[in-house]
Design a protein around this motif. Structure first.
Motif, PDB file in Angstrom:
ATOM      1  N   UNK A 175      12.686 -18.939  19.659  1.00 30.25           N
ATOM      2  CA  UNK A 175      12.622 -17.563  20.567  1.00 30.25           C
ATOM      3  C   UNK A 175      12.702 -16.176  19.828  1.00 30.25           C
ATOM      4  N   UNK A 176      12.640 -16.503  18.842  1.00 32.97           N
ATOM      5  CA  UNK A 176      12.322 -15.151  17.874  1.00 32.97           C
ATOM      6  C   UNK A 176      11.537 -15.076  16.805  1.00 32.97           C
ATOM      7  N   UNK A 177      10.667 -16.162  16.911  1.00 35.02           N
ATOM      8  CA  UNK A 177       9.432 -16.129  16.082  1.00 35.02           C
ATOM      9  C   UNK A 177       8.667 -14.888  15.923  1.00 35.02           C
ATOM     10  N   UNK A 178       8.244 -14.413  17.296  1.00 35.30           N
ATOM     11  CA  UNK A 178       7.621 -13.268  17.725  1.00 35.30           C
ATOM     12  C   UNK A 178       8.188 -11.865  17.032  1.00 35.30           C
ATOM     13  N   UNK A 179       9.624 -11.988  17.034  1.00 38.71           N
ATOM     14  CA  UNK A 179      10.062 -10.597  16.419  1.00 38.71           C
ATOM     15  C   UNK A 179       9.808 -10.855  14.869  1.00 38.71           C
ATOM     16  N   UNK A 180       9.863 -11.966  14.295  1.00 36.99           N
ATOM     17  CA  UNK A 180       9.724 -12.028  12.988  1.00 36.99           C
ATOM     18  C   UNK A 180       8.189 -11.528  12.573  1.00 36.99           C
ATOM     19  N   UNK A 181       7.305 -12.118  13.667  1.00 43.15           N
ATOM     20  CA  UNK A 181       5.750 -11.804  13.457  1.00 43.15           C
ATOM     21  C   UNK A 181       5.553 -10.083  13.480  1.00 43.15           C
ATOM     22  N   UNK A 182       6.269  -9.478  14.379  1.00 42.18           N
ATOM     23  CA  UNK A 182       6.115  -8.159  14.786  1.00 42.18           C
ATOM     24  C   UNK A 182       6.669  -7.297  13.532  1.00 42.18           C
ATOM     25  N   UNK A 183       7.939  -7.654  12.843  1.00 38.30           N
ATOM     26  CA  UNK A 183       8.317  -6.969  11.661  1.00 38.30           C
ATOM     27  C   UNK A 183       7.342  -7.217  10.780  1.00 38.30           C
ATOM     28  N   UNK A 184       6.858  -8.218  10.295  1.00 34.53           N
ATOM     29  CA  UNK A 184       5.693  -8.379   9.265  1.00 34.53           C
ATOM     30  C   UNK A 184       4.466  -7.716   9.444  1.00 34.53           C
ATOM     31  N   UNK A 185       4.134  -7.697  10.732  1.00 40.79           N
ATOM     32  CA  UNK A 185       3.086  -6.618  11.076  1.00 40.79           C
ATOM     33  C   UNK A 185       3.295  -5.317  10.959  1.00 40.79           C
ATOM     34  N   UNK A 186       4.410  -4.939  11.314  1.00 43.19           N
ATOM     35  CA  UNK A 186       4.876  -3.375  11.212  1.00 43.19           C
ATOM     36  C   UNK A 186       4.866  -3.156   9.736  1.00 43.19           C
ATOM     37  N   UNK A 187       5.375  -3.948   8.833  1.00 44.52           N
ATOM     38  CA  UNK A 187       5.727  -3.861   7.456  1.00 44.52           C
ATOM     39  C   UNK A 187       4.464  -3.549   6.682  1.00 44.52           C
ATOM     40  N   UNK A 188       3.378  -4.749   6.880  1.00 43.41           N
ATOM     41  CA  UNK A 188       1.988  -4.746   6.423  1.00 43.41           C
ATOM     42  C   UNK A 188       1.378  -3.317   6.807  1.00 43.41           C
ATOM     43  N   UNK A 189       1.453  -2.741   8.326  1.00 42.85           N
ATOM     44  CA  UNK A 189       0.704  -1.806   8.446  1.00 42.85           C
ATOM     45  C   UNK A 189       1.274  -0.493   7.824  1.00 42.85           C
ATOM     46  N   UNK A 190       2.558  -0.410   7.743  1.00 41.73           N
ATOM     47  CA  UNK A 190       3.081   0.604   6.785  1.00 41.73           C
ATOM     48  C   UNK A 190       2.703   0.636   5.420  1.00 41.73           C
ATOM     49  N   UNK A 191       2.761  -0.282   4.642  1.00 38.89           N
ATOM     50  CA  UNK A 191       2.438  -0.472   3.514  1.00 38.89           C
ATOM     51  C   UNK A 191       0.571  -0.210   3.033  1.00 38.89           C
ATOM     52  N   UNK A 192       0.002  -0.632   4.075  1.00 36.31           N
ATOM     53  CA  UNK A 192      -1.404  -0.374   4.145  1.00 36.31           C
ATOM     54  C   UNK A 192      -1.783   0.862   4.403  1.00 36.31           C
ATOM     55  N   UNK A 193      -0.803   1.883   4.984  1.00 38.04           N
ATOM     56  CA  UNK A 193      -1.246   3.151   5.460  1.00 38.04           C
ATOM     57  C   UNK A 193      -0.768   4.042   4.201  1.00 38.04           C
ATOM     58  N   UNK A 194      -0.011   3.524   3.017  1.00 37.55           N
ATOM     59  CA  UNK A 194       0.187   4.338   1.923  1.00 37.55           C
ATOM     60  C   UNK A 194      -0.600   3.997   0.606  1.00 37.55           C
ATOM     61  N   UNK A 195      -1.619   4.959   0.411  1.00 38.12           N
ATOM     62  CA  UNK A 195      -2.505   4.638  -0.650  1.00 38.12           C
ATOM     63  C   UNK A 195      -1.734   5.010  -2.120  1.00 38.12           C
ATOM     64  N   UNK A 196      -2.589   4.414  -3.060  1.00 44.60           N
ATOM     65  CA  UNK A 196      -2.060   4.980  -4.426  1.00 44.60           C
ATOM     66  C   UNK A 196      -2.184   6.332  -4.560  1.00 44.60           C
ATOM     67  N   UNK A 197      -3.199   6.904  -4.118  1.00 47.49           N
ATOM     68  CA  UNK A 197      -3.300   8.513  -4.425  1.00 47.49           C
ATOM     69  C   UNK A 197      -1.973   9.098  -3.509  1.00 47.49           C
ATOM     70  N   UNK A 198      -1.577   8.684  -2.525  1.00 50.13           N
ATOM     71  CA  UNK A 198      -0.370   9.159  -1.843  1.00 50.13           C
ATOM     72  C   UNK A 198       0.868   9.205  -2.818  1.00 50.13           C
ATOM     73  N   UNK A 199       1.005   7.992  -3.404  1.00 49.89           N
ATOM     74  CA  UNK A 199       1.968   7.814  -4.288  1.00 49.89           C
ATOM     75  C   UNK A 199       2.012   8.788  -5.696  1.00 49.89           C
ATOM     76  N   UNK A 200       0.803   8.784  -5.977  1.00 52.21           N
ATOM     77  CA  UNK A 200       0.541   9.893  -7.226  1.00 52.21           C
ATOM     78  C   UNK A 200       0.749  11.414  -6.634  1.00 52.21           C
ATOM     79  N   UNK A 201       0.462  11.856  -5.481  1.00 54.24           N
ATOM     80  CA  UNK A 201       0.537  12.925  -4.995  1.00 54.24           C
ATOM     81  C   UNK A 201       1.952  13.024  -4.844  1.00 54.24           C
ATOM     82  N   UNK A 202       2.952  12.483  -4.558  1.00 55.15           N
ATOM     83  CA  UNK A 202       4.434  12.527  -4.375  1.00 55.15           C
ATOM     84  C   UNK A 202       5.234  12.246  -5.375  1.00 55.15           C
TER      85      UNK A 202
END
Length: 142
Positions: free
Chosen positions: A107-134
């Protein structure tokens, strides 16, 4: 998901290379000294980064490592997925992992899948250049 020391140090190594990309190949000894990380440990970290085609290496007195791609095209997710064993929040999401007897009626696998998707999307949205700039020397932490 817990990011290991290897993943955190991989980020520091890659940020250092991006900050010094105008210098050509950068030795692991230089990075180790600047980042306060063991050169031996960095030698282990560059292996998966090389395999992920993020780095180029050169041997000899002018040897070292440099980035292959532009820092704007490398995401935090790219770096971490190259160095971390698993980027998923729970093991039941791993492909081919059927350890859970409740997988088909979970009943909760969908929640874990959603968390995984949100986490991946967030980490994919930050570039190495963003890290260097900050990143400034006073803000760097391990």
């Amino acid at each position: 998901m817990k990011i290991s020391t290897k993943g955190r140090y991989a980020l520091l190594l890659i940020i250092d290379l991006a900050q010094h990309q105008d210098e050509g190949f950068v030795s692991l000894k230089e990075i180790a000294n600047r980042q306060g990380i063991s050169k031996k440990y960095l030698e282990q970290i560059v292996i998966p980064l090389n395999q992920a085609h993020m780095l180029s290496s050169n041997r000899g007195s002018q040897g070292g490592y440099r980035l292959i791609e532009n820092p704007r095209t490398i995401s935090v997710y790219d770096i971490l997925s190259a160095t971390e064993e698993c980027m998923l929040p729970v093991s039941c999401l791993e492909t081919g992992n059927h350890l859970c007897d409740r997988e088909n009626q979970c009943m909760i696998k969908w929640m874990w899948e959603g968390l995984s998707e949100v986490t991946q999307d967030y980490l994919k949205s930050i570039s190495l250049q963003d890290l260097v700039d900050h990143t400034t020397p006073s803000k760097q932490t391990r």
